[in-house]
Motif scaffolding. Structure first.
Motif, PDB file in Angstrom:
ATOM      1  N   ALA A 214      20.475  37.160  16.657  1.00  0.00           N
ATOM      2  CA  ALA A 214      18.821  37.245  16.888  1.00  0.00           C
ATOM      3  C   ALA A 214      18.680  37.535  18.351  1.00  0.00           C
ATOM      4  O   ALA A 214      19.016  36.588  19.000  1.00  0.00           O
ATOM      5  CB  ALA A 214      17.875  36.028  16.390  1.00  0.00           C
ATOM      6  N   GLU A 215      18.259  38.655  18.828  1.00  0.00           N
ATOM      7  CA  GLU A 215      18.232  39.019  20.152  1.00  0.00           C
ATOM      8  C   GLU A 215      17.354  38.114  20.678  1.00  0.00           C
ATOM      9  O   GLU A 215      17.734  37.888  22.184  1.00  0.00           O
ATOM     10  CB  GLU A 215      17.598  40.590  20.408  1.00  0.00           C
ATOM     11  N   TYR A 216      16.201  37.365  20.353  1.00  0.00           N
ATOM     12  CA  TYR A 216      15.129  36.760  21.272  1.00  0.00           C
ATOM     13  C   TYR A 216      15.897  35.758  21.675  1.00  0.00           C
ATOM     14  O   TYR A 216      15.650  35.063  22.966  1.00  0.00           O
ATOM     15  CB  TYR A 216      14.155  36.508  20.386  1.00  0.00           C
ATOM     16  N   GLY A 217      16.766  34.848  21.003  1.00  0.00           N
ATOM     17  CA  GLY A 217      17.226  33.725  21.656  1.00  0.00           C
ATOM     18  C   GLY A 217      17.539  32.551  20.641  1.00  0.00           C
ATOM     19  O   GLY A 217      17.506  32.890  19.321  1.00  0.00           O
ATOM     20  N   PRO A 218      18.235  31.469  20.864  1.00  0.00           N
ATOM     21  CA  PRO A 218      18.832  30.411  20.028  1.00  0.00           C
ATOM     22  C   PRO A 218      17.791  29.781  19.263  1.00  0.00           C
ATOM     23  O   PRO A 218      18.292  29.259  18.137  1.00  0.00           O
ATOM     24  CB  PRO A 218      19.782  29.546  20.937  1.00  0.00           C
ATOM     25  N   ALA A 219      16.783  29.849  19.501  1.00  0.00           N
ATOM     26  CA  ALA A 219      15.627  28.990  18.715  1.00  0.00           C
ATOM     27  C   ALA A 219      15.172  29.930  17.512  1.00  0.00           C
ATOM     28  O   ALA A 219      14.518  29.341  16.737  1.00  0.00           O
ATOM     29  CB  ALA A 219      14.395  28.694  19.592  1.00  0.00           C
ATOM     30  N   LYS A 220      15.908  31.041  17.263  1.00  0.00           N
ATOM     31  CA  LYS A 220      15.832  31.794  16.099  1.00  0.00           C
ATOM     32  C   LYS A 220      17.044  31.931  15.345  1.00  0.00           C
ATOM     33  O   LYS A 220      16.898  32.534  14.197  1.00  0.00           O
ATOM     34  CB  LYS A 220      15.195  33.081  16.327  1.00  0.00           C
ATOM     35  N   GLN A 221      17.936  31.081  15.569  1.00  0.00           N
ATOM     36  CA  GLN A 221      19.299  31.381  15.116  1.00  0.00           C
ATOM     37  C   GLN A 221      19.742  30.100  14.297  1.00  0.00           C
ATOM     38  O   GLN A 221      19.767  28.892  15.276  1.00  0.00           O
ATOM     39  CB  GLN A 221      20.397  31.562  16.243  1.00  0.00           C
TER      40      GLN A 221
ATOM     41  N   SER B 267      11.471  29.276  15.354  1.00  0.00           N
ATOM     42  CA  SER B 267      10.585  29.329  16.395  1.00  0.00           C
ATOM     43  C   SER B 267       9.716  30.570  16.198  1.00  0.00           C
ATOM     44  O   SER B 267       8.543  30.584  16.875  1.00  0.00           O
ATOM     45  CB  SER B 267      11.216  29.656  17.845  1.00  0.00           C
ATOM     46  N   SER B 268      10.030  31.563  15.270  1.00  0.00           N
ATOM     47  CA  SER B 268       8.983  32.620  15.046  1.00  0.00           C
ATOM     48  C   SER B 268       8.221  32.462  13.722  1.00  0.00           C
ATOM     49  O   SER B 268       8.542  31.267  12.997  1.00  0.00           O
ATOM     50  CB  SER B 268       9.769  34.041  14.740  1.00  0.00           C
ATOM     51  N   SER B 269       7.488  33.292  13.404  1.00  0.00           N
ATOM     52  CA  SER B 269       6.441  33.034  12.124  1.00  0.00           C
ATOM     53  C   SER B 269       6.793  33.917  11.077  1.00  0.00           C
ATOM     54  O   SER B 269       6.679  35.102  11.388  1.00  0.00           O
ATOM     55  CB  SER B 269       5.117  32.959  12.623  1.00  0.00           C
ATOM     56  N   PRO B 270       6.939  33.855   9.948  1.00  0.00           N
ATOM     57  CA  PRO B 270       6.987  34.809   8.873  1.00  0.00           C
ATOM     58  C   PRO B 270       5.614  35.443   8.479  1.00  0.00           C
ATOM     59  O   PRO B 270       5.558  36.451   7.904  1.00  0.00           O
ATOM     60  CB  PRO B 270       7.533  33.898   7.717  1.00  0.00           C
ATOM     61  N   GLU B 271       4.523  34.985   9.192  1.00  0.00           N
ATOM     62  CA  GLU B 271       2.985  35.478   9.180  1.00  0.00           C
ATOM     63  C   GLU B 271       3.213  36.874   9.975  1.00  0.00           C
ATOM     64  O   GLU B 271       2.560  37.748   9.678  1.00  0.00           O
ATOM     65  CB  GLU B 271       2.200  34.481   9.387  1.00  0.00           C
TER      66      GLU B 271
ATOM     67  N   SER C 171       6.169  24.041  15.032  1.00  0.00           N
ATOM     68  CA  SER C 171       6.487  25.371  14.684  1.00  0.00           C
ATOM     69  C   SER C 171       5.265  26.370  14.290  1.00  0.00           C
ATOM     70  O   SER C 171       4.374  25.709  13.793  1.00  0.00           O
ATOM     71  CB  SER C 171       7.518  25.588  13.450  1.00  0.00           C
ATOM     72  N   PRO C 172       5.129  27.566  14.615  1.00  0.00           N
ATOM     73  CA  PRO C 172       6.071  28.237  15.255  1.00  0.00           C
ATOM     74  C   PRO C 172       5.616  28.151  16.644  1.00  0.00           C
ATOM     75  O   PRO C 172       4.683  28.191  17.511  1.00  0.00           O
ATOM     76  CB  PRO C 172       5.937  29.623  15.181  1.00  0.00           C
ATOM     77  N   CYS C 173       6.741  27.926  17.817  1.00  0.00           N
ATOM     78  CA  CYS C 173       6.656  27.959  19.326  1.00  0.00           C
ATOM     79  C   CYS C 173       6.679  29.050  19.925  1.00  0.00           C
ATOM     80  O   CYS C 173       6.434  29.447  21.125  1.00  0.00           O
ATOM     81  CB  CYS C 173       7.507  26.773  19.824  1.00  0.00           C
ATOM     82  N   PHE C 174       7.617  30.152  19.170  1.00  0.00           N
ATOM     83  CA  PHE C 174       7.847  31.450  19.955  1.00  0.00           C
ATOM     84  C   PHE C 174       8.449  31.282  21.055  1.00  0.00           C
ATOM     85  O   PHE C 174       8.442  32.281  21.860  1.00  0.00           O
ATOM     86  CB  PHE C 174       6.558  32.171  20.061  1.00  0.00           C
TER      87      PHE C 174
ATOM     88  N   GLU D  10      14.376  28.933  23.642  1.00  0.00           N
ATOM     89  CA  GLU D  10      15.218  27.526  23.225  1.00  0.00           C
ATOM     90  C   GLU D  10      14.047  26.574  22.991  1.00  0.00           C
ATOM     91  O   GLU D  10      12.976  26.680  23.426  1.00  0.00           O
ATOM     92  CB  GLU D  10      15.828  27.539  24.685  1.00  0.00           C
ATOM     93  N   CYS D  11      14.579  25.849  21.925  1.00  0.00           N
ATOM     94  CA  CYS D  11      13.886  24.812  21.632  1.00  0.00           C
ATOM     95  C   CYS D  11      13.218  24.052  22.630  1.00  0.00           C
ATOM     96  O   CYS D  11      13.979  23.403  23.322  1.00  0.00           O
ATOM     97  CB  CYS D  11      14.473  23.956  20.390  1.00  0.00           C
ATOM     98  N   PRO D  12      11.778  23.861  22.920  1.00  0.00           N
ATOM     99  CA  PRO D  12      11.309  23.105  24.128  1.00  0.00           C
ATOM    100  C   PRO D  12      11.628  21.670  23.740  1.00  0.00           C
ATOM    101  O   PRO D  12      11.562  20.838  24.723  1.00  0.00           O
ATOM    102  CB  PRO D  12       9.839  23.303  23.726  1.00  0.00           C
ATOM    103  N   LEU D  13      11.789  21.084  22.591  1.00  0.00           N
ATOM    104  CA  LEU D  13      12.208  19.614  22.368  1.00  0.00           C
ATOM    105  C   LEU D  13      13.630  19.288  22.165  1.00  0.00           C
ATOM    106  O   LEU D  13      14.058  18.083  22.224  1.00  0.00           O
ATOM    107  CB  LEU D  13      11.388  19.185  21.066  1.00  0.00           C
ATOM    108  N   GLY D  14      14.280  20.284  22.238  1.00  0.00           N
ATOM    109  CA  GLY D  14      15.822  20.068  22.355  1.00  0.00           C
ATOM    110  C   GLY D  14      16.633  20.012  21.066  1.00  0.00           C
ATOM    111  O   GLY D  14      17.718  19.520  21.068  1.00  0.00           O
ATOM    112  N   HIS D  15      15.868  19.989  19.850  1.00  0.00           N
ATOM    113  CA  HIS D  15      16.513  19.542  18.566  1.00  0.00           C
ATOM    114  C   HIS D  15      16.758  20.608  17.744  1.00  0.00           C
ATOM    115  O   HIS D  15      17.598  20.567  16.917  1.00  0.00           O
ATOM    116  CB  HIS D  15      15.693  18.225  18.245  1.00  0.00           C
TER     117      HIS D  15
END
Length: 346
Positions: free
Chosen positions: A189-196, A284-288, A307-310, A313-318
């Motif tokens: 996922a190009e955007y980053g690890p929060a989508k993987q 981190s993204s939205s299916p909407e 969620s979703p934070c967009f 990387e996860c802002p909360l680290g988890h």
């Protein structure tokens, strides 16, 4: 309303998924303006996707590096396009994306307002994100009369990419693919690890699927090759094809899969556009906002309070929005004997 035979130029987006979704606009233009000719300006890498769209009469490569302005390349392309098109529709909202139609002196140039490009476009539309709440809606709306698009209640044709069966035969031989039913996996996922989805989850699922009699095909670009190795390590009937296939090959290989498990990514939209059953994972993204444009999809989204934070990387680290979608739950959704629908956490 365009006249029959009108020549329309579409300035396309710069991402795989967005380019697939742009086909919904192209289908709309062909349906509303019979006899029109469609040209599409797009990055060179996307030409194999455009070649699989029946609506595209001409694909025009604009070779500009990511983040570059590329004035010389834009000016040269504009020179070649002068007097060839009656109307232009500019999908990206950047200033530079509107340069080619302006320099080519295309009489009607439509797009959303943005980045101070008032003088580049002469058919400007205001983007109401509450009405046009999906990327594909925004694309399609630009192909409709303004009064028809304003309410956001219009048909959205589903993208449909053509498949090359002869190429698929060659791919099966080249990569020594088996006759087992295939499950595709797209860990990138190009955007980053929060989508993987975690790689260990992909690997655990692949192991279970191989044991169930499936072949696993991991698809992606060269940068996804290490992830593919993690998923396939120690498994028979698991193939890491990341970086070993062209974009057109991915179209055919995904069409040959029974189902795919994928992050919210460009290849998710490719799989949707060839009719394969899609298991789309959202963190981190939205299916909407960017749903797979198919009726043959299952959304895996926990809708946690964060969620979703967009975020990249996860802002909360988890990354619990992804970790808590377990391989066993995914397997239950894939296996026909044990259907299970993932629902948001209560």
């Amino acid at each position: 309303m365009a006249n029959a035979g009108e020549r329309i130029l579409v300035v396309g987006p710069s991402w795989v998924g967005d380019m697939v979704m742009a086909q919904s606009l192209l289908m709309t233009l062909k349906a509303h303006h019979p006899g029109c000719t469609l040209g599409v300006v797009a990055p060179g890498w996307s030409l194999p996707i455009l070649e699989r769209m029946a609506e595209v009469d001409e694909a025009l490569a604009l070779e500009v590096g990511h983040g570059e302005f590329g004035f010389a390349a834009r000016r040269e392309l504009a020179r070649r396009l002068k007097n060839r098109f009656d109307r232009a529709i500019v999908l990206p909202r950047s200033w530079k994306s509107a340069m080619v139609p302006f320099l080519a002196r295309i009489p009607k140039r439509r797009g959303f307002t943005g980045e101070q490009r008032l003088w580049l476009l002469n058919e400007r539309r205001r983007l109401d994100k509450t009405v046009l709440d999906q990327t594909v809606k925004r694309f399609v709306s630009l192909g409709l009369p303004e009064e028809e698009a304003a309410g956001g209640d219009f048909a959205i044709p589903r993208p449909r990419l053509a498949v090359d069966p002869d190429n698929l035969v060659e791919l099966r031989l080249t990569h020594q693919l088996s006759s087992r039913p295939a499950i595709g996996m797209m860990p990138g996922a190009e955007y980053g690890p929060a989508k993987q989805w975690p790689l260990e989850h992909f690997h655990a699922l692949a192991e279970k699927l191989v044991a169930e009699g499936y072949e696993v095909r991991v698809l992606g670009g060269p940068k996804d090759a290490p992830a593919g190795e993690v998923i396939c390590t120690g498994l028979s009937h698991a193939h890491n094809l990341c970086g070993r296939t062209r974009l057109a090959d991915a179209v055919d290989l995904l069409a040959d899969c029974e189902q795919v498990v994928t992050n919210d990514s460009g290849l998710m939209h490719v799989a949707s556009a060839v009719g394969t059953r899609v298991h789309a994972i959202y963190g981190s993204s939205s299916p909407e906002y960017t749903p797979p444009l198919t009726s043959n999809a299952q959304i895996h989204y926990l809708a946690l309070s964060c969620s979703p934070c967009f975020a990249r990387e996860c802002p909360l680290g988890h990354t619990n929005c992804l970790k808590d979608i377990t391989p066993d739950r995914m397997l239950a959704s894939i296996l026909p004997a044990s259907p299970q629908v993932l629902t948001p956490a209560g």
